[in-house]
Design a protein around this motif. Structure first.
Motif, PDB file in Angstrom:
ATOM      1  N   ASP A 170       0.816  -1.214   0.000  1.00  0.00           N
ATOM      2  CA  ASP A 170       0.000   0.000   0.000  1.00  0.00           C
ATOM      3  C   ASP A 170       0.848   1.262   0.000  1.00  0.00           C
ATOM      4  O   ASP A 170       0.412   2.313  -0.483  1.00  0.00           O
ATOM      5  N   ASP A 171       2.048   1.177   0.553  1.00  0.00           N
ATOM      6  CA  ASP A 171       2.922   2.355   0.597  1.00  0.00           C
ATOM      7  C   ASP A 171       3.655   2.577  -0.715  1.00  0.00           C
ATOM      8  O   ASP A 171       4.306   3.620  -0.894  1.00  0.00           O
ATOM      9  N   LEU A 172       3.568   1.618  -1.640  1.00  0.00           N
ATOM     10  CA  LEU A 172       4.323   1.694  -2.883  1.00  0.00           C
ATOM     11  C   LEU A 172       3.460   1.999  -4.100  1.00  0.00           C
ATOM     12  O   LEU A 172       3.969   2.509  -5.097  1.00  0.00           O
ATOM     13  N   THR A 173       2.182   1.663  -4.032  1.00  0.00           N
ATOM     14  CA  THR A 173       1.326   1.781  -5.208  1.00  0.00           C
ATOM     15  C   THR A 173       0.971   3.231  -5.518  1.00  0.00           C
ATOM     16  O   THR A 173       0.872   4.068  -4.618  1.00  0.00           O
ATOM     17  N   GLN A 174       0.768   3.470  -6.810  1.00  0.00           N
ATOM     18  CA  GLN A 174       0.280   4.773  -7.270  1.00  0.00           C
ATOM     19  C   GLN A 174      -1.234   4.683  -7.372  1.00  0.00           C
ATOM     20  O   GLN A 174      -1.771   4.014  -8.243  1.00  0.00           O
ATOM     21  N   LYS A 175      -1.923   5.329  -6.462  1.00  0.00           N
ATOM     22  CA  LYS A 175      -3.374   5.173  -6.357  1.00  0.00           C
ATOM     23  C   LYS A 175      -4.091   5.824  -7.548  1.00  0.00           C
ATOM     24  O   LYS A 175      -3.717   6.901  -8.007  1.00  0.00           O
ATOM     25  N   THR A 176      -5.124   5.134  -8.021  1.00  0.00           N
ATOM     26  CA  THR A 176      -6.070   5.699  -8.986  1.00  0.00           C
ATOM     27  C   THR A 176      -7.473   5.389  -8.446  1.00  0.00           C
ATOM     28  O   THR A 176      -7.610   4.607  -7.505  1.00  0.00           O
ATOM     29  N   PRO A 177      -8.517   5.976  -9.032  1.00  0.00           N
ATOM     30  CA  PRO A 177      -9.872   5.626  -8.569  1.00  0.00           C
ATOM     31  C   PRO A 177     -10.229   4.159  -8.809  1.00  0.00           C
ATOM     32  O   PRO A 177     -11.229   3.681  -8.255  1.00  0.00           O
ATOM     33  N   PHE A 178      -9.414   3.439  -9.595  1.00  0.00           N
ATOM     34  CA  PHE A 178      -9.771   2.084  -9.989  1.00  0.00           C
ATOM     35  C   PHE A 178      -8.753   1.038  -9.564  1.00  0.00           C
ATOM     36  O   PHE A 178      -9.006  -0.161  -9.687  1.00  0.00           O
ATOM     37  N   SER A 179      -7.611   1.456  -9.073  1.00  0.00           N
ATOM     38  CA  SER A 179      -6.551   0.503  -8.729  1.00  0.00           C
ATOM     39  C   SER A 179      -5.760   1.018  -7.541  1.00  0.00           C
ATOM     40  O   SER A 179      -5.901   2.170  -7.130  1.00  0.00           O
ATOM     41  N   GLY A 180      -4.903   0.135  -7.005  1.00  0.00           N
ATOM     42  CA  GLY A 180      -4.026   0.538  -5.919  1.00  0.00           C
ATOM     43  C   GLY A 180      -4.625   0.369  -4.538  1.00  0.00           C
ATOM     44  O   GLY A 180      -4.010   0.759  -3.540  1.00  0.00           O
ATOM     45  N   GLY A 181      -5.825  -0.222  -4.447  1.00  0.00           N
ATOM     46  CA  GLY A 181      -6.456  -0.426  -3.153  1.00  0.00           C
ATOM     47  C   GLY A 181      -7.102   0.848  -2.617  1.00  0.00           C
ATOM     48  O   GLY A 181      -7.005   1.923  -3.217  1.00  0.00           O
ATOM     49  N   SER A 182      -7.755   0.726  -1.473  1.00  0.00           N
ATOM     50  CA  SER A 182      -8.462   1.872  -0.900  1.00  0.00           C
ATOM     51  C   SER A 182      -7.525   2.827  -0.167  1.00  0.00           C
ATOM     52  O   SER A 182      -7.836   4.005   0.003  1.00  0.00           O
ATOM     53  N   GLY A 183      -6.388   2.316   0.309  1.00  0.00           N
ATOM     54  CA  GLY A 183      -5.479   3.139   1.096  1.00  0.00           C
ATOM     55  C   GLY A 183      -5.970   3.411   2.506  1.00  0.00           C
ATOM     56  O   GLY A 183      -5.411   4.242   3.227  1.00  0.00           O
ATOM     57  N   ALA A 184      -7.013   2.688   2.927  1.00  0.00           N
ATOM     58  CA  ALA A 184      -7.630   2.975   4.230  1.00  0.00           C
ATOM     59  C   ALA A 184      -6.732   2.551   5.389  1.00  0.00           C
ATOM     60  O   ALA A 184      -6.603   3.288   6.374  1.00  0.00           O
ATOM     61  N   LEU A 185      -6.139   1.382   5.314  1.00  0.00           N
ATOM     62  CA  LEU A 185      -5.329   0.898   6.435  1.00  0.00           C
ATOM     63  C   LEU A 185      -4.051   1.705   6.658  1.00  0.00           C
ATOM     64  O   LEU A 185      -3.696   1.975   7.810  1.00  0.00           O
ATOM     65  N   PRO A 186      -3.333   2.129   5.612  1.00  0.00           N
ATOM     66  CA  PRO A 186      -2.170   2.990   5.876  1.00  0.00           C
ATOM     67  C   PRO A 186      -2.548   4.305   6.557  1.00  0.00           C
ATOM     68  O   PRO A 186      -1.770   4.849   7.327  1.00  0.00           O
ATOM     69  N   GLN A 187      -3.768   4.802   6.296  1.00  0.00           N
ATOM     70  CA  GLN A 187      -4.208   6.043   6.925  1.00  0.00           C
ATOM     71  C   GLN A 187      -4.643   5.824   8.376  1.00  0.00           C
ATOM     72  O   GLN A 187      -4.592   6.750   9.183  1.00  0.00           O
ATOM     73  N   HIS A 188      -5.069   4.600   8.693  1.00  0.00           N
ATOM     74  CA  HIS A 188      -5.527   4.298  10.059  1.00  0.00           C
ATOM     75  C   HIS A 188      -5.079   2.875  10.423  1.00  0.00           C
ATOM     76  O   HIS A 188      -5.889   1.956  10.534  1.00  0.00           O
ATOM     77  N   PRO A 189      -3.763   2.678  10.608  1.00  0.00           N
ATOM     78  CA  PRO A 189      -3.224   1.318  10.835  1.00  0.00           C
ATOM     79  C   PRO A 189      -3.742   0.657  12.107  1.00  0.00           C
ATOM     80  O   PRO A 189      -3.731  -0.574  12.204  1.00  0.00           O
ATOM     81  N   GLN A 190      -4.237   1.457  13.066  1.00  0.00           N
ATOM     82  CA  GLN A 190      -4.759   0.880  14.303  1.00  0.00           C
ATOM     83  C   GLN A 190      -5.977  -0.007  14.050  1.00  0.00           C
ATOM     84  O   GLN A 190      -6.343  -0.836  14.892  1.00  0.00           O
ATOM     85  N   ALA A 191      -6.590   0.156  12.877  1.00  0.00           N
ATOM     86  CA  ALA A 191      -7.791  -0.615  12.563  1.00  0.00           C
ATOM     87  C   ALA A 191      -7.467  -2.013  12.031  1.00  0.00           C
ATOM     88  O   ALA A 191      -8.384  -2.824  11.851  1.00  0.00           O
ATOM     89  N   ALA A 192      -6.195  -2.317  11.802  1.00  0.00           N
ATOM     90  CA  ALA A 192      -5.823  -3.607  11.205  1.00  0.00           C
ATOM     91  C   ALA A 192      -6.359  -4.805  11.996  1.00  0.00           C
ATOM     92  O   ALA A 192      -6.914  -5.740  11.401  1.00  0.00           O
ATOM     93  N   PRO A 193      -6.222  -4.845  13.336  1.00  0.00           N
ATOM     94  CA  PRO A 193      -6.787  -5.990  14.076  1.00  0.00           C
ATOM     95  C   PRO A 193      -8.303  -6.109  13.930  1.00  0.00           C
ATOM     96  O   PRO A 193      -8.840  -7.220  13.883  1.00  0.00           O
TER      97      PRO A 193
END
Length: 307
Positions: free
Chosen positions: A80-103
């Motif tokens: 997630d830290d390496l991908t170039q985000k687009t509206p259609f690819s690269g994942g949501s990016g939600a967990l890198p923004q709020h890593p505490q939610a991983a568990p």
């Protein structure tokens, strides 16, 4: 921590969990389940709103599970830290923004997995054991996609279409009728080729990041020019599958409206062939790709049900 802070943290965690499900992409499952249902109704199945709800929720859970597992594992691997985000690819990016939610995402995966298995058992009990292979193969694809399938180029290319094409369309049609349908197999080839293309095109902007975390897909094996031509071949095969289905099974005229989506498919193919190495100019093609994947199965479904 104040009550307000706790509330905001809980809200952010909930929002992150929802984002990892990639809700905007779940329309694909709705379209494919509608196609399987329409085929069964066209061939004489009796409509039941409650049964449709069971099948749709089960299919949506399968899609949510693979999305959330993909997001969780990509976060764990650092992709997630390496991908170039687009509206259609690269994942949501939600967990890198709020890593505490991983568990919480991990625990939600387990809980939804149990619900999915319970619904699957209910469907098997209602229809019979013959539908079980569809479910088992679907579970295998969910569990192995990120960790294993994304490292096998040809399997990675074909697995998405297999899941949303033959497995979901034929499985849905069988769940309605209890009969394996040649028409369901024929029309399942439309989402088979389209969904393979959906994931294939989304890999173009992710190729460098994917390579850094050990993924090995068809772009890495054979290069961007070959992958762009393969995309166009699959697109043509999707429409050829529709044409052959119409001809062999004498489908109603309403199904012919599906060919109108070629008005998007043709410029999309041109963009992919010409600009496969230019992400900015590829974005319209990626948008067209999503639209065709959702609307073509829905148009076919409407044509069948109208009849």
């Amino acid at each position: 921590m104040t009550e307000h802070s706790k509330t905001m943290t809980a809200f952010k965690t909930f929002k992150t969990v929802v984002q990892t499900a990639r809700p905007a992409f779940l329309w694909l499952t709705v379209a494919v389940v509608c196609l399987g249902t329409a085929i069964a109704l066209f061939q004489g199945a009796v409509w039941s709103a409650s049964w449709f709800a069971v099948l749709l929720v089960t299919a949506l859970l399968a899609h949510v599970l693979v999305n959330m597992l993909n997001e969780y594992q990509d976060f764990q691997s650092g992709l997630d830290d390496l991908t170039q985000k687009t509206p259609f690819s690269g994942g949501s990016g939600a967990l890198p923004q709020h890593p505490q939610a991983a568990p919480v995402v991990r625990n939600t995966l387990w809980a939804l997995g149990l619900v999915f298995m319970a619904l699957g058992a209910y469907i098997v009990a209602h229809i019979g054991w013959a539908i079980l292979p569809f479910g088992l193969l679907g579970v295998a694809l969910i569990v192995t996609y990120t960790a294993f399938i994304t490292r096998q180029p040809w399997l990675c290319l074909l697995a998405p279409g297999l899941a949303f094409g033959p497995l979901m369309v034929m499985g849905t049609a069988y769940a309605w009728s209890g009969v394996f349908s040649g028409l369901a197999l024929a029309l399942s080839m439309v989402p088979f080729f389209l969904v393979n293309n959906l994931l294939l095109l989304n890999q173009f902007p992710d190729r460098e990041a994917d390579q850094k975390v050990g993924r090995f897909n068809i772009l890495m094996l054979l290069g961007l020019p070959f992958a762009s031509r393969l995309f166009v071949v699959f697109l043509g095969l999707a429409y050829l599958s529709l044409g052959l289905s119409v001809a062999v099974y004498s489908l109603p005229m309403g199904v012919y409206f599906g060919f109108l989506t070629a008005l998007l498919a043709l410029p999309m193919a041109w963009l992919v062939l010409k600009f496969y190495a230019n992400l900015e100019k590829m974005l319209p093609a990626m948008a067209m790709n999503v639209i065709i994947n959702i609307f073509l199965p829905l148009v076919i479904s409407a044509g069948l049900v109208w009849q």
